[in-house]
Design an enzyme around this catalytic site. Structure first.
Site, PDB file in Angstrom:
ATOM      1  N   ASN A 154     -11.046  -2.751  -5.340  1.00  0.00           N
ATOM      2  CA  ASN A 154      -9.993  -1.534  -6.227  1.00  0.00           C
ATOM      3  C   ASN A 154     -10.681  -1.425  -7.552  1.00  0.00           C
ATOM      4  OD1 ASN A 154      -7.007  -2.989  -4.695  1.00  0.00           O
ATOM      5  ND2 ASN A 154      -7.912  -1.051  -4.064  1.00  0.00           N
TER       6      ASN A 154
ATOM      7  N   ASP B 294       0.977  -1.170   0.089  1.00  0.00           N
ATOM      8  CA  ASP B 294       0.052  -0.190  -0.153  1.00  0.00           C
ATOM      9  C   ASP B 294       0.840   1.178   0.052  1.00  0.00           C
ATOM     10  OD1 ASP B 294      -2.395   1.436   0.021  1.00  0.00           O
ATOM     11  OD2 ASP B 294      -2.499   1.331   2.037  1.00  0.00           O
TER      12      ASP B 294
HETATM   13  C1  IPE Z   1      -5.587  -2.592   0.047  1.00  0.00           C
HETATM   14  O1  IPE Z   1      -5.210  -1.233  -0.198  1.00  0.00           O
HETATM   15  C2  IPE Z   1      -5.596  -3.357  -1.369  1.00  0.00           C
HETATM   16  C3  IPE Z   1      -4.099  -3.527  -1.912  1.00  0.00           C
HETATM   17  C4  IPE Z   1      -3.117  -3.288  -1.475  1.00  0.00           C
HETATM   18  C5  IPE Z   1      -4.188  -4.415  -3.172  1.00  0.00           C
HETATM   19  P1  IPE Z   1      -6.282  -0.270  -0.319  1.00  0.00           P
HETATM   20  O2  IPE Z   1      -5.554   1.148  -0.595  1.00  0.00           O
HETATM   21  O3  IPE Z   1      -7.179  -0.569  -1.527  1.00  0.00           O
HETATM   22  O4  IPE Z   1      -7.084  -0.028   0.919  1.00  0.00           O
HETATM   23  P2  IPE Z   1      -7.945   0.875   1.700  1.00  0.00           P
HETATM   24  O5  IPE Z   1      -8.902   1.449   0.977  1.00  0.00           O
HETATM   25  O6  IPE Z   1      -6.782   1.925   2.197  1.00  0.00           O
HETATM   26  O7  IPE Z   1      -8.559   0.226   2.753  1.00  0.00           O
HETATM   27  C1  IPE Z   2      -1.446   0.147  -3.185  1.00  0.00           C
HETATM   28  O1  IPE Z   2      -1.362   1.717  -3.379  1.00  0.00           O
HETATM   29  C2  IPE Z   2      -1.876  -0.547  -4.730  1.00  0.00           C
HETATM   30  C3  IPE Z   2      -3.168  -1.011  -4.951  1.00  0.00           C
HETATM   31  C4  IPE Z   2      -4.107  -0.864  -3.790  1.00  0.00           C
HETATM   32  C5  IPE Z   2      -3.421  -1.667  -6.408  1.00  0.00           C
HETATM   33  P1  IPE Z   2      -2.580   2.516  -3.424  1.00  0.00           P
HETATM   34  O2  IPE Z   2      -2.679   2.871  -4.738  1.00  0.00           O
HETATM   35  O3  IPE Z   2      -3.785   2.255  -2.633  1.00  0.00           O
HETATM   36  O4  IPE Z   2      -1.856   3.869  -2.780  1.00  0.00           O
HETATM   37  P2  IPE Z   2      -2.471   4.948  -1.562  1.00  0.00           P
HETATM   38  O5  IPE Z   2      -2.977   4.155  -0.818  1.00  0.00           O
HETATM   39  O6  IPE Z   2      -3.568   5.707  -2.514  1.00  0.00           O
HETATM   40  O7  IPE Z   2      -1.268   5.791  -1.404  1.00  0.00           O
HETATM   41 MG    MG Z   3      -3.983   2.509  -0.561  1.00  0.00          MG
END
Ligand code: IPE
Ligand code: IPE
Ligand code: MG
Length: 227
Positions: free
Chosen positions: A66, A18
């Site tokens: 996602n 993340d």
């Molecule tokens: C969790 O991260 C999913 C992955 C890392 C693939 P998200 O960024 O989607 O989670 P939330 O929305 O902050 O809970």
């Molecule tokens: C994790 O990084 C990747 C996926 C969830 C696919 P994010 O895209 O959630 O990054 P932040 O949380 O917005 O920084």
């Molecule tokens: Mg995220």
């Protein structure tokens, strides 16, 4: 000081990758640049886990939630995923057994085919098990949303849902980016996992950060309900 190989041997680690978006934003780059860097880190950390004797690793790459992101971002993540499937990994040489977790039927057919091929090709490898969770949603969450009735959860449903069948539950789940939640990752298998959260964004995550996470885990006392 103990070498990483001495304290990582046989561990099972879940990693919620993340912080890609925030990493990019901080640099004035499009979010997709964060995903690209994050994918490189994924590859390096996988190699490192293998080197230090980790038994299995579970990477959370894409959740069912996602899909709600802008279509361009989802497309970019999927393209990156496809790229890594096609070329970035030398599965044979790494000796990893690769397992994809999640409902792959929503992915492009050519990716599904590659995933099947990679799993078959690596099924008898003797090194680390590399799990990649894509379009992943835990069974418990389907029940909570009313998509699955508790009475329909027979053993077959459990097994097919438990893509992790036969593998060790994660000893600890690591979440970089400072968030303190599982976001539907391995709800069942995480029952007794230690949670290790770190204040580093995934694209900045290094091998040393993994050492620190393992050290943190090794300082925890697991009681499993006992005393
Ligand atoms: C969790 O991260 C999913 C992955 C890392 C693939 P998200 O960024 O989607 O989670 P939330 O929305 O902050 O809970
Ligand atoms: C994790 O990084 C990747 C996926 C969830 C696919 P994010 O895209 O959630 O990054 P932040 O949380 O917005 O920084
Ligand atoms: Mg995220």
């Amino acid at each position: 000081m103990a070498q990483p190989e001495q304290f990582a041997q046989g561990l099972s680690i879940g990693i919620i990758m993340d912080g890609n978006g925030r990493w990019a934003k901080k640099r004035g780059l499009p979010r997709t640049a964060g995903h690209k860097k994050g994918a490189e880190v994924f590859q390096d950390i996988t190699r490192y886990c293998n080197e230090i004797g980790v038994e299995s690793v579970y990477f959370y790459a894409f959740s069912t939630e996602n899909w709600s992101r802008p279509v361009e971002e989802v497309g970019a993540i999927m393209r990156l995923f496809g790229e890594y499937l096609i070329k970035a990994f030398d599965y044979e040489k790494e000796n990893n057994r690769v397992v994809f977790l999640g409902d792959r039927t929503a992915l492009e057919p050519r990716y599904q085919k590659l995933m099947d091929e990679i799993e078959q090709k690596t099924a008898h490898n003797t090194g680390m098990t590399l799990n990649v969770a894509v379009n992943y949603r835990a069974l418990a969450e389907k029940v909570a949303k009313g998509e699955l009735r508790p009475e329909d959860i027979d053993e077959a449903a459990m097994c097919s849902e438990m893509y992790t069948h036969g593998q060790k539950d994660p000893d600890f789940i690591l979440r970089p980016s400072g968030e303190k939640r599982l976001s539907n990752f391995m709800l069942w298998q995480a029952a007794y996992s230690e949670l290790v959260e770190m204040d580093v964004l995934w694209p900045d995550f290094t091998r040393h950060d993994l050492d620190l996470a393992i050290e943190e885990f090794n300082r925890r006392t697991r009681r499993f309900g006992g005393i």
